[in-house]
Design a protein around this motif. Structure first.
Motif, PDB file in Angstrom:
ATOM      1  N   ILE A   3      12.695  13.753 -37.604  1.00  0.00           N
ATOM      2  CA  ILE A   3      12.504  12.686 -38.573  1.00  0.00           C
ATOM      3  C   ILE A   3      12.854  11.329 -37.961  1.00  0.00           C
ATOM      4  CG2 ILE A   3      13.294  11.725 -40.757  1.00  0.00           C
ATOM      5  CD1 ILE A   3      13.655  14.540 -41.776  1.00  0.00           C
ATOM      6  N   LEU A   4      13.961  11.300 -37.185  1.00  0.00           N
ATOM      7  CA  LEU A   4      14.359  10.042 -36.542  1.00  0.00           C
ATOM      8  C   LEU A   4      13.302   9.569 -35.556  1.00  0.00           C
ATOM      9  CD1 LEU A   4      18.166  10.676 -35.891  1.00  0.00           C
ATOM     10  CD2 LEU A   4      17.122   9.154 -37.589  1.00  0.00           C
ATOM     11  N   ARG A   5      12.691  10.509 -34.836  1.00  0.00           N
ATOM     12  CA  ARG A   5      11.637  10.133 -33.898  1.00  0.00           C
ATOM     13  C   ARG A   5      10.422   9.561 -34.625  1.00  0.00           C
ATOM     14  NH1 ARG A   5      11.524  15.270 -29.662  1.00  0.00           N
ATOM     15  NH2 ARG A   5      13.508  14.785 -28.611  1.00  0.00           N
ATOM     16  N   VAL A   6      10.056  10.197 -35.731  1.00  0.00           N
ATOM     17  CA  VAL A   6       8.919   9.720 -36.516  1.00  0.00           C
ATOM     18  C   VAL A   6       9.187   8.315 -37.050  1.00  0.00           C
ATOM     19  CG1 VAL A   6       7.568  10.073 -38.612  1.00  0.00           C
ATOM     20  CG2 VAL A   6       8.133  12.019 -37.147  1.00  0.00           C
ATOM     21  N   VAL A   7      10.409   8.106 -37.588  1.00  0.00           N
ATOM     22  CA  VAL A   7      10.779   6.794 -38.120  1.00  0.00           C
ATOM     23  C   VAL A   7      10.749   5.746 -37.015  1.00  0.00           C
ATOM     24  CG1 VAL A   7      12.637   5.431 -39.120  1.00  0.00           C
ATOM     25  CG2 VAL A   7      12.138   7.713 -40.023  1.00  0.00           C
ATOM     26  N   PHE A   8      11.255   6.113 -35.845  1.00  0.00           N
ATOM     27  CA  PHE A   8      11.280   5.181 -34.716  1.00  0.00           C
ATOM     28  C   PHE A   8       9.868   4.807 -34.290  1.00  0.00           C
ATOM     29  CE2 PHE A   8      10.987   4.604 -30.096  1.00  0.00           C
ATOM     30  CZ  PHE A   8      11.747   3.454 -29.958  1.00  0.00           C
ATOM     31  N   LEU A   9       8.981   5.809 -34.162  1.00  0.00           N
ATOM     32  CA  LEU A   9       7.619   5.544 -33.727  1.00  0.00           C
ATOM     33  C   LEU A   9       6.865   4.697 -34.756  1.00  0.00           C
ATOM     34  CD1 LEU A   9       6.641   9.009 -32.217  1.00  0.00           C
ATOM     35  CD2 LEU A   9       7.074   6.877 -30.974  1.00  0.00           C
ATOM     36  N   PHE A  10       7.113   5.002 -36.036  1.00  0.00           N
ATOM     37  CA  PHE A  10       6.459   4.230 -37.094  1.00  0.00           C
ATOM     38  C   PHE A  10       6.937   2.780 -37.065  1.00  0.00           C
ATOM     39  CE2 PHE A  10       6.369   2.549 -41.447  1.00  0.00           C
ATOM     40  CZ  PHE A  10       5.009   2.647 -41.709  1.00  0.00           C
ATOM     41  N   SER A  11       8.264   2.594 -36.902  1.00  0.00           N
ATOM     42  CA  SER A  11       8.824   1.246 -36.840  1.00  0.00           C
ATOM     43  C   SER A  11       8.272   0.477 -35.642  1.00  0.00           C
ATOM     44  CB  SER A  11      10.356   1.309 -36.753  1.00  0.00           C
ATOM     45  OG  SER A  11      10.887   1.970 -37.881  1.00  0.00           O
ATOM     46  N   LEU A  12       8.129   1.178 -34.515  1.00  0.00           N
ATOM     47  CA  LEU A  12       7.583   0.551 -33.320  1.00  0.00           C
ATOM     48  C   LEU A  12       6.137   0.135 -33.539  1.00  0.00           C
ATOM     49  CD1 LEU A  12       7.973  -0.238 -30.356  1.00  0.00           C
ATOM     50  CD2 LEU A  12       7.266   2.080 -29.721  1.00  0.00           C
ATOM     51  N   LEU A  13       5.357   0.994 -34.207  1.00  0.00           N
ATOM     52  CA  LEU A  13       3.959   0.689 -34.491  1.00  0.00           C
ATOM     53  C   LEU A  13       3.842  -0.543 -35.388  1.00  0.00           C
ATOM     54  CD1 LEU A  13       0.968   1.419 -34.326  1.00  0.00           C
ATOM     55  CD2 LEU A  13       1.300   2.959 -36.277  1.00  0.00           C
ATOM     56  N   VAL A  14       4.656  -0.611 -36.426  1.00  0.00           N
ATOM     57  CA  VAL A  14       4.649  -1.764 -37.323  1.00  0.00           C
ATOM     58  C   VAL A  14       5.020  -3.028 -36.573  1.00  0.00           C
ATOM     59  CG1 VAL A  14       5.780  -2.821 -39.310  1.00  0.00           C
ATOM     60  CG2 VAL A  14       5.121  -0.414 -39.394  1.00  0.00           C
ATOM     61  N   LEU A  15       6.044  -2.930 -35.725  1.00  0.00           N
ATOM     62  CA  LEU A  15       6.484  -4.089 -34.948  1.00  0.00           C
ATOM     63  C   LEU A  15       5.379  -4.583 -34.038  1.00  0.00           C
ATOM     64  CD1 LEU A  15       8.723  -6.025 -34.055  1.00  0.00           C
ATOM     65  CD2 LEU A  15       9.459  -4.303 -32.384  1.00  0.00           C
ATOM     66  N   LEU A  16       4.677  -3.660 -33.373  1.00  0.00           N
ATOM     67  CA  LEU A  16       3.604  -4.052 -32.473  1.00  0.00           C
ATOM     68  C   LEU A  16       2.443  -4.669 -33.246  1.00  0.00           C
ATOM     69  CD1 LEU A  16       3.539  -1.003 -30.027  1.00  0.00           C
ATOM     70  CD2 LEU A  16       4.325  -3.322 -29.529  1.00  0.00           C
ATOM     71  N   THR A  17       2.155  -4.121 -34.425  1.00  0.00           N
ATOM     72  CA  THR A  17       1.069  -4.653 -35.250  1.00  0.00           C
ATOM     73  C   THR A  17       1.375  -6.068 -35.693  1.00  0.00           C
ATOM     74  OG1 THR A  17       0.552  -2.435 -36.048  1.00  0.00           O
ATOM     75  CG2 THR A  17      -0.324  -4.283 -37.321  1.00  0.00           C
ATOM     76  N   VAL A  18       2.588  -6.289 -36.173  1.00  0.00           N
ATOM     77  CA  VAL A  18       2.983  -7.622 -36.617  1.00  0.00           C
ATOM     78  C   VAL A  18       3.003  -8.598 -35.459  1.00  0.00           C
ATOM     79  CG1 VAL A  18       4.855  -8.983 -37.596  1.00  0.00           C
ATOM     80  CG2 VAL A  18       4.299  -6.760 -38.587  1.00  0.00           C
ATOM     81  N   SER A  19       3.529  -8.137 -34.326  1.00  0.00           N
ATOM     82  CA  SER A  19       3.619  -9.013 -33.163  1.00  0.00           C
ATOM     83  C   SER A  19       2.249  -9.436 -32.666  1.00  0.00           C
ATOM     84  CB  SER A  19       4.375  -8.301 -32.029  1.00  0.00           C
ATOM     85  OG  SER A  19       5.698  -8.011 -32.429  1.00  0.00           O
ATOM     86  N   SER A  20       1.259  -8.501 -32.751  1.00  0.00           N
ATOM     87  CA  SER A  20      -0.070  -8.824 -32.259  1.00  0.00           C
ATOM     88  C   SER A  20      -0.760  -9.869 -33.117  1.00  0.00           C
ATOM     89  CB  SER A  20      -0.938  -7.556 -32.204  1.00  0.00           C
ATOM     90  OG  SER A  20      -1.155  -7.057 -33.521  1.00  0.00           O
ATOM     91  N   ALA A  21      -0.297 -10.036 -34.363  1.00  0.00           N
ATOM     92  CA  ALA A  21      -0.909 -11.007 -35.262  1.00  0.00           C
ATOM     93  C   ALA A  21      -0.294 -12.389 -35.124  1.00  0.00           C
ATOM     94  CB  ALA A  21      -0.787 -10.528 -36.711  1.00  0.00           C
ATOM     95  N   ILE A  22       0.757 -12.498 -34.329  1.00  0.00           N
ATOM     96  CA  ILE A  22       1.439 -13.773 -34.149  1.00  0.00           C
ATOM     97  C   ILE A  22       0.955 -14.410 -32.851  1.00  0.00           C
ATOM     98  CG2 ILE A  22       3.658 -14.909 -33.862  1.00  0.00           C
ATOM     99  CD1 ILE A  22       4.916 -12.624 -35.425  1.00  0.00           C
ATOM    100  N   SER A  23       0.374 -15.600 -32.951  1.00  0.00           N
ATOM    101  CA  SER A  23      -0.146 -16.275 -31.769  1.00  0.00           C
ATOM    102  C   SER A  23       1.004 -16.861 -30.961  1.00  0.00           C
ATOM    103  CB  SER A  23      -1.114 -17.380 -32.183  1.00  0.00           C
ATOM    104  OG  SER A  23      -1.550 -18.105 -31.055  1.00  0.00           O
ATOM    105  N   VAL A  24       0.866 -16.804 -29.649  1.00  0.00           N
ATOM    106  CA  VAL A  24       1.896 -17.372 -28.778  1.00  0.00           C
ATOM    107  C   VAL A  24       1.589 -18.830 -28.463  1.00  0.00           C
ATOM    108  CG1 VAL A  24       2.485 -15.153 -27.760  1.00  0.00           C
ATOM    109  CG2 VAL A  24       0.709 -16.558 -26.699  1.00  0.00           C
ATOM    110  N   VAL A  25       0.442 -19.317 -28.936  1.00  0.00           N
ATOM    111  CA  VAL A  25       0.095 -20.727 -28.777  1.00  0.00           C
ATOM    112  C   VAL A  25      -0.309 -21.297 -30.141  1.00  0.00           C
ATOM    113  CG1 VAL A  25      -0.650 -20.504 -26.381  1.00  0.00           C
ATOM    114  CG2 VAL A  25      -2.300 -20.168 -28.222  1.00  0.00           C
ATOM    115  N   GLU A  26      -0.175 -22.598 -30.284  1.00  0.00           N
ATOM    116  CA  GLU A  26      -0.509 -23.235 -31.563  1.00  0.00           C
ATOM    117  C   GLU A  26      -2.006 -23.423 -31.737  1.00  0.00           C
ATOM    118  OE1 GLU A  26       1.816 -26.720 -30.953  1.00  0.00           O
ATOM    119  OE2 GLU A  26       3.544 -25.928 -32.032  1.00  0.00           O
ATOM    120  N   PHE A  27      -2.735 -23.583 -30.659  1.00  0.00           N
ATOM    121  CA  PHE A  27      -4.181 -23.742 -30.707  1.00  0.00           C
ATOM    122  C   PHE A  27      -4.762 -23.356 -29.363  1.00  0.00           C
ATOM    123  CE2 PHE A  27      -2.150 -27.911 -30.077  1.00  0.00           C
ATOM    124  CZ  PHE A  27      -2.584 -28.214 -28.791  1.00  0.00           C
TER     125      PHE A  27
END
Length: 215
Positions: A3-27
Motif C-alpha cells: 500500500i505504501l508503494r502504491v501511495v508513493f507511486l501515485f504521489s510521484l505521478l501527481v507531482l510529475l503531472t503538476v510539475s509538467s504544467a508549470i512553465s519554467v519561463v514566463e514567455f
C-alpha cells in the motif's frame, strides 16, 4: 508495504503531472528558424525582444471576403503573433458579408465567440447529432465545446448587414479543419467522395473545381 508503494507511486505521478504544467519561463516568443514541436516553437533569445514582440495590430483590419464563403478571417495565432507561442490562447477576427458563412468546421480546442455586429446565426452539433443554434446579436457570446462541428451564418438581406465577430481559442495553434475544404480541396478520388457523401458526380466535380481539388 504494498500500500505504501502504491501511495508513493501515485504521489510521484501527481507531482510529475503538476510539475509538467508549470512553465519554467514566463514567455516564449516563437523562433521560426527552428521547426515546431509538440510543445510549440523554440524560444527567441529574450535579450533580443522588445515590447513590439508582444503587440499584434492585425485584428483592426477587415479580412478579405472575396471567396466562396464571403468570409474574411484574420488570425492572431502563434504563426502570425509569435508571442502567443506556448501560452494557450489565440484570437480570430471574422468579417462575414451578407449571405456569408463561417463554414462548418472544428478545432482540437474550445472556442468562444463575441459578436460585435450582427445578427449572426451561430451553432454547433454535438456527438449525438443534436444541433444547438441561435441568432446572436451585438454583445452576445457563445461557447463551442472542444472538437465539435460549429458554424456561423450572416442571415442579413441588405448590404449594410455586415457581420463582425471576434473569437478566442484556448490554444496558440488551435488547428482548423473545414469539412468542405477537407472533402473538395484535395486529390481524394471523386468516386470515393460520391460514396462517402451521397453526392452525385456533377456535384462533386463542381465542388472540386470551386475549391481546387483534383482527381
Amino acid at each position: 508495504m504494498v500500500i505504501l508503494r502504491v501511495v508513493f507511486l501515485f504521489s510521484l505521478l501527481v507531482l510529475l503531472t503538476v510539475s509538467s504544467a508549470i512553465s519554467v519561463v514566463e514567455f516564449c516568443v516563437a523562433d521560426f528558424n527552428y521547426p515546431v514541436g509538440p510543445a510549440g516553437y523554440p524560444c527567441k533569445n529574450p535579450a533580443n525582444l522588445t515590447v513590439d514582440d508582444f503587440i499584434f495590430s492585425g485584428l483592426g483590419v477587415p479580412g478579405n471576403n472575396s471567396n466562396p464563403f464571403k468570409l474574411g478571417l484574420t488570425y492572431a495565432i502563434d504563426k502570425t503573433f509569435p508571442a502567443l507561442n506556448g501560452l494557450g490562447i489565440s484570437m480570430l477576427r471574422q468579417d462575414i458579408a451578407v449571405g456569408g458563412v463561417v463554414p462548418i468546421h472544428s478545432h482540437r480546442v474550445s472556442e468562444l465567440i463575441l459578436v460585435i455586429d450582427g445578427p449572426i446565426v451561430s451553432g454547433f452539433i454535438d456527438g449525438n447529432n443534436v444541433a444547438y443554434y441561435k441568432t446572436l446579436n451585438k454583445g452576445d457570446i457563445m461557447i463551442f465545446p472542444q472538437g465539435l462541428l460549429h458554424f456561423q451564418v450572416n442571415m442579413g438581406d441588405k448590404p449594410e448587414f455586415f457581420a463582425l465577430a471576434f473569437v478566442s481559442l484556448n490554444s496558440a495553434n488551435p488547428g482548423f479543419q473545414t469539412t468542405t475544404c477537407s472533402l473538395f480541396a484535395n486529390d481524394l478520388p471523386s468516386n470515393v467522395i460520391e460514396k462517402i457523401t451521397l453526392l452525385d458526380a456533377t456535384q462533386v466535380h463542381k465542388m472540386k473545381e470551386l475549391f481546387g481539388g483534383s482527381n
